[in-house]
Write a protein that holds these residues in place. Sequence first.
Motif, PDB file in Angstrom:
ATOM      1  N   ARG A  35      -7.870  16.335   6.127  1.00  0.00           N
ATOM      2  CA  ARG A  35      -6.458  15.752   6.262  1.00  0.00           C
ATOM      3  C   ARG A  35      -6.404  16.285   4.243  1.00  0.00           C
ATOM      4  O   ARG A  35      -6.730  16.384   3.817  1.00  0.00           O
ATOM      5  CB  ARG A  35      -5.827  14.137   6.543  1.00  0.00           C
ATOM      6  N   VAL A  45     -11.667  13.722   8.433  1.00  0.00           N
ATOM      7  CA  VAL A  45     -10.919  12.330   8.375  1.00  0.00           C
ATOM      8  C   VAL A  45     -12.637  12.094   9.377  1.00  0.00           C
ATOM      9  O   VAL A  45     -12.505  11.001   9.522  1.00  0.00           O
ATOM     10  CB  VAL A  45     -10.277  12.920   9.641  1.00  0.00           C
ATOM     11  N   TYR A  56     -17.482  10.821  10.374  1.00  0.00           N
ATOM     12  CA  TYR A  56     -15.877  10.068   9.701  1.00  0.00           C
ATOM     13  C   TYR A  56     -16.513   9.953   8.291  1.00  0.00           C
ATOM     14  O   TYR A  56     -17.319   9.458   8.167  1.00  0.00           O
ATOM     15  CB  TYR A  56     -15.963   8.663  10.581  1.00  0.00           C
ATOM     16  N   VAL A  60     -11.634   6.002   6.419  1.00  0.00           N
ATOM     17  CA  VAL A  60     -10.848   6.072   7.839  1.00  0.00           C
ATOM     18  C   VAL A  60     -11.274   5.463   8.511  1.00  0.00           C
ATOM     19  O   VAL A  60     -11.222   4.611   9.199  1.00  0.00           O
ATOM     20  CB  VAL A  60     -10.506   7.285   7.794  1.00  0.00           C
ATOM     21  N   MET A  79      -5.802   7.028  15.539  1.00  0.00           N
ATOM     22  CA  MET A  79      -5.452   6.491  14.212  1.00  0.00           C
ATOM     23  C   MET A  79      -4.969   4.692  14.274  1.00  0.00           C
ATOM     24  O   MET A  79      -3.802   4.808  15.043  1.00  0.00           O
ATOM     25  CB  MET A  79      -4.859   6.618  13.765  1.00  0.00           C
ATOM     26  N   ASP A  86      -2.425   7.310   3.950  1.00  0.00           N
ATOM     27  CA  ASP A  86      -3.010   8.066   5.502  1.00  0.00           C
ATOM     28  C   ASP A  86      -2.169   9.027   5.334  1.00  0.00           C
ATOM     29  O   ASP A  86      -2.057   9.914   6.460  1.00  0.00           O
ATOM     30  CB  ASP A  86      -3.269   6.794   6.490  1.00  0.00           C
ATOM     31  N   TYR A  90      -2.425  17.403   8.780  1.00  0.00           N
ATOM     32  CA  TYR A  90      -3.922  17.272   8.939  1.00  0.00           C
ATOM     33  C   TYR A  90      -4.586  18.052  10.257  1.00  0.00           C
ATOM     34  O   TYR A  90      -3.303  18.805  10.777  1.00  0.00           O
ATOM     35  CB  TYR A  90      -3.653  15.998  10.320  1.00  0.00           C
TER      36      TYR A  90
END
Length: 118
Positions: A35, A45, A56, A60, A79, A86, A90
């Motif tokens: 992102r 992400v 990960y 997040v 999500m 956020d 993306y």
Amino acid sequence: QVQLVESGGGLVQPGGSLRLSCTTSGNIYSLGWFRQAPGMQRELVATITRDNSTVYGPDVKGRVAISRDNAKNTVYMQMDSLIDEDTAVYYCVASRYHIFARANVQYWGRGTQVSVSS
């Protein structure tokens, strides 16, 4: 050339949820999402390999779950507990190698906007 088609972005309130999907033109080893927020660099992400090994990003972890359906050549990212930070574009990503960082990415999707705002 691998084609990546993203869907599922949109506007959501803080605390809400979104599910992003990305379908690829082939069964490639590693898929995932990066992102990019305004004025920021692109960041990892989540990524997942064909045998379900996941990575990960620290911002997040615990709020995002990545999965894939190899039969459909599709990767999903759920999500939850979304926050203002956020908000970003993306990008679906793919590679023949395990993706730990931007340098490992071989293919990029066009991106889908996720906006978190009340």
